[in-house]
Design an enzyme around this catalytic site. Structure first.
Site, PDB file in Angstrom:
ATOM      1  N   ASP A  68      13.835   7.795   7.528  1.00  0.00           N
ATOM      2  CA  ASP A  68      12.842   8.077   8.569  1.00  0.00           C
ATOM      3  C   ASP A  68      12.941   7.035   9.684  1.00  0.00           C
ATOM      4  O   ASP A  68      12.298   7.179  10.718  1.00  0.00           O
ATOM      5  CB  ASP A  68      11.435   8.033   7.944  1.00  0.00           C
ATOM      6  CG  ASP A  68      10.346   8.528   8.894  1.00  0.00           C
ATOM      7  OD1 ASP A  68      10.591   9.537   9.587  1.00  0.00           O
ATOM      8  OD2 ASP A  68       9.260   7.916   8.949  1.00  0.00           O
ATOM      9  N   THR A 111      11.661   4.388   4.581  1.00  0.00           N
ATOM     10  CA  THR A 111      10.593   4.708   5.530  1.00  0.00           C
ATOM     11  C   THR A 111      10.015   3.416   6.105  1.00  0.00           C
ATOM     12  O   THR A 111       8.954   3.445   6.733  1.00  0.00           O
ATOM     13  CB  THR A 111       9.448   5.496   4.849  1.00  0.00           C
ATOM     14  OG1 THR A 111       9.061   4.789   3.673  1.00  0.00           O
ATOM     15  CG2 THR A 111       9.864   6.906   4.492  1.00  0.00           C
ATOM     16  N   ALA A 112      10.705   2.280   5.865  1.00  0.00           N
ATOM     17  CA  ALA A 112      10.166   0.977   6.308  1.00  0.00           C
ATOM     18  C   ALA A 112      10.670   0.662   7.721  1.00  0.00           C
ATOM     19  O   ALA A 112      10.030   1.054   8.706  1.00  0.00           O
ATOM     20  CB  ALA A 112      10.534  -0.098   5.305  1.00  0.00           C
ATOM     21  N   ARG A 113      11.803  -0.006   7.801  1.00  0.00           N
ATOM     22  CA  ARG A 113      12.433  -0.261   9.096  1.00  0.00           C
ATOM     23  C   ARG A 113      13.937  -0.174   8.913  1.00  0.00           C
ATOM     24  O   ARG A 113      14.477  -0.652   7.916  1.00  0.00           O
ATOM     25  CB  ARG A 113      12.062  -1.663   9.623  1.00  0.00           C
ATOM     26  CG  ARG A 113      10.639  -1.787  10.161  1.00  0.00           C
ATOM     27  CD  ARG A 113      10.411  -0.965  11.427  1.00  0.00           C
ATOM     28  NE  ARG A 113       9.070  -1.092  11.975  1.00  0.00           N
ATOM     29  CZ  ARG A 113       8.053  -0.254  11.736  1.00  0.00           C
ATOM     30  NH1 ARG A 113       8.241   0.796  10.957  1.00  0.00           N
ATOM     31  NH2 ARG A 113       6.875  -0.456  12.292  1.00  0.00           N
ATOM     32  N   GLU A 123      15.995   2.636  17.100  1.00  0.00           N
ATOM     33  CA  GLU A 123      15.271   3.870  17.468  1.00  0.00           C
ATOM     34  C   GLU A 123      14.996   3.875  18.962  1.00  0.00           C
ATOM     35  O   GLU A 123      14.727   2.806  19.539  1.00  0.00           O
ATOM     36  CB  GLU A 123      13.950   3.936  16.692  1.00  0.00           C
ATOM     37  CG  GLU A 123      14.177   4.088  15.196  1.00  0.00           C
ATOM     38  CD  GLU A 123      12.876   4.061  14.400  1.00  0.00           C
ATOM     39  OE1 GLU A 123      11.797   4.239  14.990  1.00  0.00           O
ATOM     40  OE2 GLU A 123      12.962   3.853  13.189  1.00  0.00           O
ATOM     41  N   HIS A 160      11.323   9.220  12.522  1.00  0.00           N
ATOM     42  CA  HIS A 160      10.171   8.323  12.325  1.00  0.00           C
ATOM     43  C   HIS A 160       8.840   9.099  12.307  1.00  0.00           C
ATOM     44  O   HIS A 160       8.029   8.994  13.218  1.00  0.00           O
ATOM     45  CB  HIS A 160      10.131   7.218  13.390  1.00  0.00           C
ATOM     46  CG  HIS A 160       9.384   5.997  12.911  1.00  0.00           C
ATOM     47  ND1 HIS A 160       9.743   4.718  13.229  1.00  0.00           N
ATOM     48  CD2 HIS A 160       8.287   5.872  12.122  1.00  0.00           C
ATOM     49  CE1 HIS A 160       8.909   3.852  12.665  1.00  0.00           C
ATOM     50  NE2 HIS A 160       8.005   4.544  11.975  1.00  0.00           N
ATOM     51  N   GLY A 191       0.806  -1.220   0.000  1.00  0.00           N
ATOM     52  CA  GLY A 191       0.000   0.000   0.000  1.00  0.00           C
ATOM     53  C   GLY A 191       0.837   1.267   0.000  1.00  0.00           C
ATOM     54  O   GLY A 191       0.556   2.215  -0.747  1.00  0.00           O
ATOM     55  N   ILE A 192       1.884   1.305   0.835  1.00  0.00           N
ATOM     56  CA  ILE A 192       2.697   2.529   0.935  1.00  0.00           C
ATOM     57  C   ILE A 192       3.515   2.715  -0.345  1.00  0.00           C
ATOM     58  O   ILE A 192       3.572   3.810  -0.913  1.00  0.00           O
ATOM     59  CB  ILE A 192       3.628   2.473   2.175  1.00  0.00           C
ATOM     60  CG1 ILE A 192       2.802   2.315   3.455  1.00  0.00           C
ATOM     61  CG2 ILE A 192       4.501   3.717   2.247  1.00  0.00           C
ATOM     62  CD1 ILE A 192       3.618   1.999   4.699  1.00  0.00           C
TER      63      ILE A 192
HETATM   64  O1  LIG Z   1       2.798   1.988  11.071  1.00  0.00           O
HETATM   65  C1  LIG Z   1       3.997   1.739  11.190  1.00  0.00           C
HETATM   66  O2  LIG Z   1       4.391   0.612  11.502  1.00  0.00           O
HETATM   67  C2  LIG Z   1       5.013   2.771  10.986  1.00  0.00           C
HETATM   68  O3  LIG Z   1       6.142   2.595  11.323  1.00  0.00           O
HETATM   69  C3  LIG Z   1       4.673   4.039  10.300  1.00  0.00           C
HETATM   70  O4  LIG Z   1       5.782   4.844  10.073  1.00  0.00           O
END
Ligand SMILES: O=C(O)C(=O)CO
Length: 338
Positions: A271, A245-247, A276, A294, A167-168
């Site tokens: 991000d 922007t994932a992990r 983290e 994040h 989706g993203i």
């Molecule tokens: O929804 C999530 O898991 C996120 O990390 C969004 O940034």
């Protein structure tokens, strides 16, 4: 007796929805455990969480009780049948321990697409146009740095490679297609309903060779730790950019930093980070990269959608025995009827 639902985290935007969705059909209790030991104690017979059947969970609970790892999941009373995680990524939950214990896990896909994809778009624009370094220069009272145009490009006509067209990734593809950028993607399988302008590459190395920017959208699982490592990074063209922007753990951070140091990567936009909220201090030394703390779902609209979606999964579980958004590892599904 009404089934007990435990809110394990903080409901910020959907306070009224909790009452409407679950109030008439459940006894709602809010977690009140300053420590992991206290949380586990609560699930012992007669404990404050004994008899809970469903749990709403968000990542803020990890600050007090840690991840929902095997120890926590194994410590749940046998009554627990459903965990509705408030988030797209569920790497803080031991999904296999849940499955072994007969607990179904749901997440909130879709609800995060807009906010996470716009975060990726921001990183994409900022890195390709070198906006981070220029903003810093202005804040330092120095107007714009000289020679910036030589390091900056238009997005139009450049190639964005998307690793994982969920989706993203799809939402980012739509946004970047507007420039237009050329959009190519790699997923385990060709996405049946992807538009024809989204070119599928069955071979990831062919994809990497074509990319000007690689944007990472795969979930964190044992098999994706370090997926974007030295070999893949070096397959990218010299001067290319990585967006994540994932992990954080999906990228081998040392290999990425090395490639920034020797100029193989022109920039990165991040991000997310492996540990983290800690950020590797070596990253902070690069003026040409864009770093966010994040921000992927930091909008009230997305956060509300996520909360409502997780609560709706619990409501559906209580009323019809199965919620939507069951995570893929749960296949074949557990019969979670009360
Ligand atoms: O929804 C999530 O898991 C996120 O990390 C969004 O940034």
């Amino acid at each position: 007796m009404a089934p007990r639902i435990l809110i394990c985290g903080i409901i910020v935007w959907a306070d009224e929805d909790v009452k409407q969705l679950l109030g008439p059909i459940a006894e709602i209790i809010y977690y009140d455990s300053p420590t992991r030991a206290d949380f586990l104690q609560g699930f012992k017979p007669g404990g404050k969480y004994d008899g809970v059947v469903g749990i709403f969970r968000d990542n803020s609970s990890a600050d007090h009780i840690g991840f929902f790892d095997k120890e926590i999941v194994d410590g749940f009373s046998p009554s627990v049948k459903w965990i509705a995680h408030n988030g797209a990524g569920y790497d803080q939950i031991d999904v296999h321990a849940c499955k072994a214990k007969g607990i179904t896990l749901s997440n909130t896909p879709g609800a995060v697409d807009d906010a996470s994809a716009t975060t990726a778009l921001y990183l994409l624009i900022s890195t390709v146009r070198q906006y981070a370094i220029s903003e810093r220069s202005l804040r330092d009272g120095k107007w714009k740095p000289s020679g910036l145009a030589a390091k900056s490009h238009d997005l139009t006509g450049r190639t964005l490679a998307i690793l994982g067209l969920g989706g993203i990734g799809m939402r980012l593809a739509e946004l970047a297609h507007a420039f237009p950028m050329r959009i190519i993607y790699y997923s385990r399988n060709k996405v049946a309903d992807a538009p024809e302008w989204c070119e599928y590459f069955a071979n990831v190395e062919d994809l990497l060779e074509e990319a000007d920017v690689l944007s990472v959208h795969v979930p964190l699982r044992a098999e994706t730790v370090g997926l974007v490592g030295e070999k893949w990074i070096r397959k990218l063209k010299k001067g290319s950019i990585i967006i994540n922007t994932a992990r954080g753990k999906v990228i081998d951070e040392d290999a990425m930093i090395k490639a920034l140091e020797d100029g193989h990567l022109a920039s990165v936009g991040l991000d997310v980070y492996p540990n983290e909220p800690q950020v590797n201090p070596r990253l902070l030394d690069f003026p040409n990269i864009t770093l966010l703390p994040h921000m992927g779902t930091e909008t009230q609209d997305s956060q509300r959608k996520m909360e409502v979606r997780a609560l709706t999964n619990l409501k559906d579980f209580l009323t019809v025995g199965k919620g939507k958004d069951v995570v893929i590892e749960m296949n074949p599904p557990i019969n979670a009827r009360l």
